[in-house]
Design a protein around this motif. Structure first.
Motif, mmCIF file in Angstrom:
data_model
loop_
_atom_site.group_PDB
_atom_site.id
_atom_site.type_symbol
_atom_site.label_atom_id
_atom_site.label_comp_id
_atom_site.label_asym_id
_atom_site.label_seq_id
_atom_site.Cartn_x
_atom_site.Cartn_y
_atom_site.Cartn_z
ATOM 1 N N GLU A 1 0.826 -1.206 0.000
ATOM 2 C CA GLU A 1 0.000 0.000 0.000
ATOM 3 C C GLU A 1 0.861 1.256 0.000
ATOM 4 O O GLU A 1 1.811 1.379 0.765
ATOM 5 C CB GLU A 1 -0.924 0.025 1.214
ATOM 6 C CG GLU A 1 -1.857 1.223 1.173
ATOM 7 C CD GLU A 1 -2.828 1.255 2.342
ATOM 8 O OE1 GLU A 1 -2.702 2.161 3.174
ATOM 9 O OE2 GLU A 1 -3.688 0.356 2.402
ATOM 10 N N LEU A 2 0.502 2.178 -0.884
ATOM 11 C CA LEU A 2 1.133 3.499 -0.947
ATOM 12 C C LEU A 2 0.074 4.505 -0.538
ATOM 13 O O LEU A 2 -1.071 4.418 -0.980
ATOM 14 C CB LEU A 2 1.589 3.807 -2.364
ATOM 15 C CG LEU A 2 2.593 2.834 -2.967
ATOM 16 C CD1 LEU A 2 2.331 2.649 -4.436
ATOM 17 C CD2 LEU A 2 3.981 3.352 -2.745
ATOM 18 N N SER A 3 0.447 5.468 0.306
ATOM 19 C CA SER A 3 -0.527 6.490 0.697
ATOM 20 C C SER A 3 0.206 7.733 1.157
ATOM 21 O O SER A 3 1.372 7.682 1.534
ATOM 22 C CB SER A 3 -1.447 5.977 1.803
ATOM 23 O OG SER A 3 -0.692 5.663 2.953
ATOM 24 N N GLY A 4 -0.513 8.860 1.114
ATOM 25 C CA GLY A 4 0.102 10.099 1.547
ATOM 26 C C GLY A 4 -0.795 11.297 1.315
ATOM 27 O O GLY A 4 -2.014 11.181 1.235
ATOM 28 N N THR A 5 -0.142 12.452 1.198
ATOM 29 C CA THR A 5 -0.844 13.724 1.046
ATOM 30 C C THR A 5 -0.309 14.455 -0.183
ATOM 31 O O THR A 5 0.754 14.120 -0.708
ATOM 32 C CB THR A 5 -0.640 14.615 2.289
ATOM 33 O OG1 THR A 5 0.762 14.838 2.464
ATOM 34 C CG2 THR A 5 -1.210 13.959 3.539
ATOM 35 N N PHE A 6 -1.060 15.461 -0.605
ATOM 36 C CA PHE A 6 -0.573 16.325 -1.684
ATOM 37 C C PHE A 6 -0.973 17.752 -1.407
ATOM 38 O O PHE A 6 -1.896 18.026 -0.645
ATOM 39 C CB PHE A 6 -1.109 15.869 -3.058
ATOM 40 C CG PHE A 6 -2.559 16.168 -3.287
ATOM 41 C CD1 PHE A 6 -2.970 17.396 -3.788
ATOM 42 C CD2 PHE A 6 -3.526 15.214 -2.996
ATOM 43 C CE1 PHE A 6 -4.320 17.668 -3.990
ATOM 44 C CE2 PHE A 6 -4.878 15.476 -3.201
ATOM 45 C CZ PHE A 6 -5.269 16.708 -3.697
ATOM 46 N N GLU A 7 -0.238 18.654 -2.042
ATOM 47 C CA GLU A 7 -0.548 20.083 -2.008
ATOM 48 C C GLU A 7 -0.177 20.641 -3.368
ATOM 49 O O GLU A 7 0.789 20.197 -3.983
ATOM 50 C CB GLU A 7 0.280 20.761 -0.916
ATOM 51 C CG GLU A 7 -0.064 22.219 -0.736
ATOM 52 C CD GLU A 7 0.621 22.841 0.481
ATOM 53 O OE1 GLU A 7 0.696 24.077 0.504
ATOM 54 O OE2 GLU A 7 1.060 22.102 1.361
ATOM 55 N N SER A 8 -0.977 21.611 -3.852
ATOM 56 C CA SER A 8 -0.674 22.178 -5.162
ATOM 57 C C SER A 8 -0.372 23.665 -5.052
ATOM 58 O O SER A 8 -0.790 24.326 -4.109
ATOM 59 C CB SER A 8 -1.834 21.942 -6.130
ATOM 60 O OG SER A 8 -2.933 22.752 -5.778
ATOM 61 N N THR A 9 0.386 24.144 -6.042
ATOM 62 C CA THR A 9 0.635 25.576 -6.157
ATOM 63 C C THR A 9 0.219 25.987 -7.561
ATOM 64 O O THR A 9 0.358 25.195 -8.493
ATOM 65 C CB THR A 9 2.121 25.922 -5.922
ATOM 66 O OG1 THR A 9 2.912 25.211 -6.850
ATOM 67 C CG2 THR A 9 2.558 25.598 -4.522
ATOM 68 N N PRO A 10 -0.299 27.172 -7.772
ATOM 69 C CA PRO A 10 -0.411 28.247 -6.791
ATOM 70 C C PRO A 10 -1.690 28.225 -5.944
ATOM 71 O O PRO A 10 -1.829 29.034 -5.035
ATOM 72 C CB PRO A 10 -0.382 29.502 -7.662
ATOM 73 C CG PRO A 10 -1.019 29.072 -8.945
ATOM 74 C CD PRO A 10 -0.623 27.622 -9.128
ATOM 75 N N SER A 11 -2.637 27.302 -6.191
ATOM 76 C CA SER A 11 -3.950 27.385 -5.522
ATOM 77 C C SER A 11 -3.939 27.003 -4.043
ATOM 78 O O SER A 11 -4.818 27.396 -3.297
ATOM 79 C CB SER A 11 -4.965 26.504 -6.247
ATOM 80 O OG SER A 11 -4.687 25.141 -6.000
ATOM 81 N N GLY A 12 -2.962 26.187 -3.609
ATOM 82 C CA GLY A 12 -2.938 25.752 -2.216
ATOM 83 C C GLY A 12 -3.878 24.588 -1.934
ATOM 84 O O GLY A 12 -4.113 24.226 -0.778
ATOM 85 N N GLU A 13 -4.408 23.996 -2.979
ATOM 86 C CA GLU A 13 -5.282 22.827 -2.851
ATOM 87 C C GLU A 13 -4.538 21.709 -2.106
ATOM 88 O O GLU A 13 -3.347 21.519 -2.312
ATOM 89 C CB GLU A 13 -5.599 22.398 -4.286
ATOM 90 C CG GLU A 13 -6.653 21.394 -4.486
ATOM 91 C CD GLU A 13 -6.935 21.230 -5.985
ATOM 92 O OE1 GLU A 13 -7.852 20.484 -6.276
ATOM 93 O OE2 GLU A 13 -6.254 21.845 -6.824
ATOM 94 N N ARG A 14 -5.260 20.986 -1.219
ATOM 95 C CA ARG A 14 -4.635 19.909 -0.444
ATOM 96 C C ARG A 14 -5.550 18.706 -0.397
ATOM 97 O O ARG A 14 -6.766 18.839 -0.474
ATOM 98 C CB ARG A 14 -4.407 20.327 1.016
ATOM 99 C CG ARG A 14 -3.451 21.433 1.214
ATOM 100 C CD ARG A 14 -3.541 21.938 2.657
ATOM 101 N NE ARG A 14 -2.689 23.090 2.831
ATOM 102 C CZ ARG A 14 -1.577 23.083 3.546
ATOM 103 N NH1 ARG A 14 -1.220 22.009 4.182
ATOM 104 N NH2 ARG A 14 -0.843 24.162 3.641
ATOM 105 N N GLY A 15 -4.940 17.529 -0.227
ATOM 106 C CA GLY A 15 -5.756 16.329 -0.110
ATOM 107 C C GLY A 15 -4.922 15.113 0.221
ATOM 108 O O GLY A 15 -3.751 15.228 0.591
ATOM 109 N N THR A 16 -5.545 13.952 0.083
ATOM 110 C CA THR A 16 -4.892 12.688 0.399
ATOM 111 C C THR A 16 -5.038 11.726 -0.772
ATOM 112 O O THR A 16 -5.908 11.893 -1.630
ATOM 113 C CB THR A 16 -5.510 12.044 1.661
ATOM 114 O OG1 THR A 16 -6.898 11.812 1.416
ATOM 115 C CG2 THR A 16 -5.335 12.931 2.875
#
Length: 103
Positions: free
Chosen positions: A82-97
């Motif tokens: 299993e692979l899992s984690g988080t993400f964040e984007s630029t420039p919007s600051g969107e975040r998730g899993t």
């Protein structure tokens, strides 16, 4: 993470995605020097196939992918298959899993 890996799962937290958590496919090709190449497919309108660039250190992985004007930065762990984690984007600051099972 030894050799090429195909993993499928879901991603949550993307803006503008109806229906919650779209399907995710990771095609990972770790290199002997620790660099990580491959592709990511997010099965939702406006996303699709994009290249992965990053690195692997033991069971920890970090990579980034471009989608339009956004760059998504992913971080995660591998536990067994299993692979899992988080993400964040630029420039919007969107975040998730995200989570995926190696096939």
């Amino acid at each position: 993470m030894l050799g090429p890996t195909l993993a499928t799962g879901t991603i949550s937290g993307l803006r503008g995605v109806s229906g919650g958590s779209p399907q995710l496919e990771l095609r990972l090709r770790p290199q002997p020097n620790g660099f990580l190449h491959g592709e990511m497919v997010i099965k939702s309108s406006g996303y699709g196939l994009t290249p992965i660039e990053g690195f692997v250190r033991g069971n920890h992985l970090q990579f980034q992918v471009p989608y339009g004007t956004e760059t998504y930065y992913f971080e995660g762990q591998r536990r067994s298959d299993e692979l899992s984690g988080t993400f964040e984007s630029t420039p919007s600051g969107e975040r998730g899993t995200w989570t995926a099972q190696a096939n």
